[in-house]
Design a protein around this motif. Structure first.
Motif, PDB file in Angstrom:
ATOM      1  N   ILE A   1       0.842  -1.199   0.000  1.00 18.40           N
ATOM      2  CA  ILE A   1       0.000   0.000   0.000  1.00 18.40           C
ATOM      3  C   ILE A   1       0.880   1.253   0.000  1.00 18.40           C
ATOM      4  O   ILE A   1       0.632   2.198  -0.750  1.00 18.40           O
ATOM      5  CB  ILE A   1      -0.975  -0.016   1.193  1.00 18.40           C
ATOM      6  CG1 ILE A   1      -1.999  -1.148   0.986  1.00 18.40           C
ATOM      7  CG2 ILE A   1      -1.656   1.338   1.373  1.00 18.40           C
ATOM      8  CD1 ILE A   1      -2.806  -1.501   2.221  1.00 18.40           C
TER       9      ILE A   1
ATOM     10  N   VAL B   1       2.473   1.774  -3.577  1.00 17.50           N
ATOM     11  CA  VAL B   1       1.552   2.299  -4.593  1.00 17.50           C
ATOM     12  C   VAL B   1       1.089   3.704  -4.231  1.00 17.50           C
ATOM     13  O   VAL B   1       1.049   4.595  -5.088  1.00 17.50           O
ATOM     14  CB  VAL B   1       0.355   1.356  -4.802  1.00 17.50           C
ATOM     15  CG1 VAL B   1      -0.601   1.915  -5.853  1.00 17.50           C
ATOM     16  CG2 VAL B   1       0.826  -0.032  -5.214  1.00 17.50           C
ATOM     17  N   ALA B   2       0.754   3.923  -2.965  1.00 18.53           N
ATOM     18  CA  ALA B   2       0.273   5.238  -2.543  1.00 18.53           C
ATOM     19  C   ALA B   2       1.341   6.308  -2.737  1.00 18.53           C
ATOM     20  O   ALA B   2       1.018   7.490  -2.895  1.00 18.53           O
ATOM     21  CB  ALA B   2      -0.184   5.188  -1.081  1.00 18.53           C
TER      22      ALA B   2
ATOM     23  N   VAL C   1      -1.843   9.053  -7.146  1.00 19.41           N
ATOM     24  CA  VAL C   1      -2.624   7.872  -6.769  1.00 19.41           C
ATOM     25  C   VAL C   1      -3.607   8.222  -5.661  1.00 19.41           C
ATOM     26  O   VAL C   1      -3.250   8.853  -4.667  1.00 19.41           O
ATOM     27  CB  VAL C   1      -1.710   6.706  -6.325  1.00 19.41           C
ATOM     28  CG1 VAL C   1      -2.521   5.567  -5.705  1.00 19.41           C
ATOM     29  CG2 VAL C   1      -0.905   6.196  -7.503  1.00 19.41           C
TER      30      VAL C   1
ATOM     31  N   THR D   1      -5.816   6.379  -2.947  1.00 10.35           N
ATOM     32  CA  THR D   1      -5.914   5.102  -2.252  1.00 10.35           C
ATOM     33  C   THR D   1      -7.208   5.087  -1.452  1.00 10.35           C
ATOM     34  O   THR D   1      -7.416   5.953  -0.601  1.00 10.35           O
ATOM     35  CB  THR D   1      -4.718   4.917  -1.303  1.00 10.35           C
ATOM     36  OG1 THR D   1      -3.513   5.014  -2.070  1.00 10.35           O
ATOM     37  CG2 THR D   1      -4.767   3.583  -0.590  1.00 10.35           C
TER      38      THR D   1
ATOM     39  N   LYS E   1      -9.607   2.936   1.138  1.00  9.15           N
ATOM     40  CA  LYS E   1      -9.687   1.822   2.091  1.00  9.15           C
ATOM     41  C   LYS E   1     -11.086   1.856   2.698  1.00  9.15           C
ATOM     42  O   LYS E   1     -11.293   2.520   3.718  1.00  9.15           O
ATOM     43  CB  LYS E   1      -8.632   1.977   3.184  1.00  9.15           C
ATOM     44  CG  LYS E   1      -7.205   1.857   2.696  1.00  9.15           C
ATOM     45  CD  LYS E   1      -6.254   2.006   3.875  1.00  9.15           C
ATOM     46  CE  LYS E   1      -4.824   1.859   3.460  1.00  9.15           C
ATOM     47  NZ  LYS E   1      -3.914   1.937   4.600  1.00  9.15           N
TER      48      LYS E   1
ATOM     49  N   THR F   1      -8.156  -2.650  -0.170  1.00  3.42           N
ATOM     50  CA  THR F   1      -7.591  -1.371  -0.622  1.00  3.42           C
ATOM     51  C   THR F   1      -7.675  -1.308  -2.138  1.00  3.42           C
ATOM     52  O   THR F   1      -7.375  -2.288  -2.821  1.00  3.42           O
ATOM     53  CB  THR F   1      -6.127  -1.236  -0.169  1.00  3.42           C
ATOM     54  OG1 THR F   1      -6.061  -1.452   1.251  1.00  3.42           O
ATOM     55  CG2 THR F   1      -5.578   0.143  -0.479  1.00  3.42           C
TER      56      THR F   1
ATOM     57  N   PHE G   1      -6.747   1.155  -5.627  1.00  2.18           N
ATOM     58  CA  PHE G   1      -5.871   2.224  -6.110  1.00  2.18           C
ATOM     59  C   PHE G   1      -6.358   2.749  -7.459  1.00  2.18           C
ATOM     60  O   PHE G   1      -6.553   1.968  -8.400  1.00  2.18           O
ATOM     61  CB  PHE G   1      -4.435   1.709  -6.284  1.00  2.18           C
ATOM     62  CG  PHE G   1      -3.847   1.137  -5.030  1.00  2.18           C
ATOM     63  CD1 PHE G   1      -3.351   1.976  -4.033  1.00  2.18           C
ATOM     64  CD2 PHE G   1      -3.773  -0.232  -4.840  1.00  2.18           C
ATOM     65  CE1 PHE G   1      -2.797   1.441  -2.867  1.00  2.18           C
ATOM     66  CE2 PHE G   1      -3.222  -0.771  -3.693  1.00  2.18           C
ATOM     67  CZ  PHE G   1      -2.736   0.073  -2.697  1.00  2.18           C
TER      68      PHE G   1
ATOM     69  N   THR H   1      -5.562  -3.605  -6.683  1.00  2.51           N
ATOM     70  CA  THR H   1      -6.279  -3.776  -5.421  1.00  2.51           C
ATOM     71  C   THR H   1      -5.487  -4.715  -4.520  1.00  2.51           C
ATOM     72  O   THR H   1      -4.667  -5.500  -4.990  1.00  2.51           O
ATOM     73  CB  THR H   1      -7.697  -4.374  -5.630  1.00  2.51           C
ATOM     74  OG1 THR H   1      -7.579  -5.695  -6.152  1.00  2.51           O
ATOM     75  CG2 THR H   1      -8.544  -3.522  -6.567  1.00  2.51           C
TER      76      THR H   1
ATOM     77  N   TYR I   1       0.031   1.288 -12.889  1.00  2.52           N
ATOM     78  CA  TYR I   1      -0.061   2.722 -12.615  1.00  2.52           C
ATOM     79  C   TYR I   1       0.180   3.530 -13.891  1.00  2.52           C
ATOM     80  O   TYR I   1      -0.580   4.460 -14.208  1.00  2.52           O
ATOM     81  CB  TYR I   1       0.957   3.085 -11.529  1.00  2.52           C
ATOM     82  CG  TYR I   1       1.287   4.551 -11.446  1.00  2.52           C
ATOM     83  CD1 TYR I   1       0.429   5.438 -10.808  1.00  2.52           C
ATOM     84  CD2 TYR I   1       2.460   5.051 -12.001  1.00  2.52           C
ATOM     85  CE1 TYR I   1       0.738   6.790 -10.731  1.00  2.52           C
ATOM     86  CE2 TYR I   1       2.777   6.393 -11.925  1.00  2.52           C
ATOM     87  CZ  TYR I   1       1.908   7.254 -11.298  1.00  2.52           C
ATOM     88  OH  TYR I   1       2.208   8.593 -11.224  1.00  2.52           O
TER      89      TYR I   1
END
Length: 162
Positions: free
Chosen positions: A11, A14-15, A20, A22, A24, A39, A41, A58, A146
């Motif tokens: 997480i 990617v965050a 991005v 995110t 949750k 989660t 994205f 995800t 991404y």
């Protein structure tokens, strides 16, 4: 027990990518209870959840209806899912996404890149409990997912500006 990447590491990775969003889901935010703890994205540099776009990746912590083959009901088990696109999908599986339903394999095997058990036919890959064998691949596939999402976003924005 295999030492695996943690959900928090994934997480955070990617965050940390520019633009991005995110999500949750949890109690009180209007999301379905089934999604709580997972989660999602999106590439959304404006910080607004896209309404007509699927997430590009995800992290799921439980079985969903029709998606039980990864056996995410086991303790300390999660699956990272990422849109790979046709070329990367073929590179990892040896099959075109449309043939994913016929790919044999154990969807519950840890630390193995697999065709997503449900969305493989549209170019998604997945890894249950990424570990030493797949950590680099997961980071590469997440970065690629991404980049694809960012490119799509920019093309849409460009066409809407005309």
């Amino acid at each position: 027990m295999l030492e695996h990447m943690t959900m928090d590491e994934i997480i955070g990775f990617v965050a940390g990518l520019d633009g991005v969003l995110t999500l949750k889901p949890g109690p009180g935010d209007g999301s379905p209870e089934l999604s709580w703890g997972d989660t999602f994205f999106y590439y959304a540099p404006d910080g607004v959840t896209p309404t007509k776009t699927q997430p590009f990746a995800t992290v799921v912590t439980k079985n969903y209806p029709g998606d039980e083959s990864s056996r995410l009901d086991r303790p300390d088990t999660f699956r990272v899912n990422m849109f790979a696109g046709k070329d990367a999908f073929v590179q990892w599986t040896g099959h075109a996404p449309r043939d994913a339903a016929s790919i044999e394999g154990d969807a519950s095997a840890a630390d193995t890149v697999i065709a997503h058990p449900v969305y493989g036919t549209v170019g998604w890959l997945a890894v249950v409990n990424p570990g030493p064998r797949t950590e680099a691949a997961v980071r590469e596939l997440l970065t690629s997912a991404y980049e694809i999402a960012r490119s799509r976003y920019e093309r849409r924005a460009e066409s809407q500006a005309r």
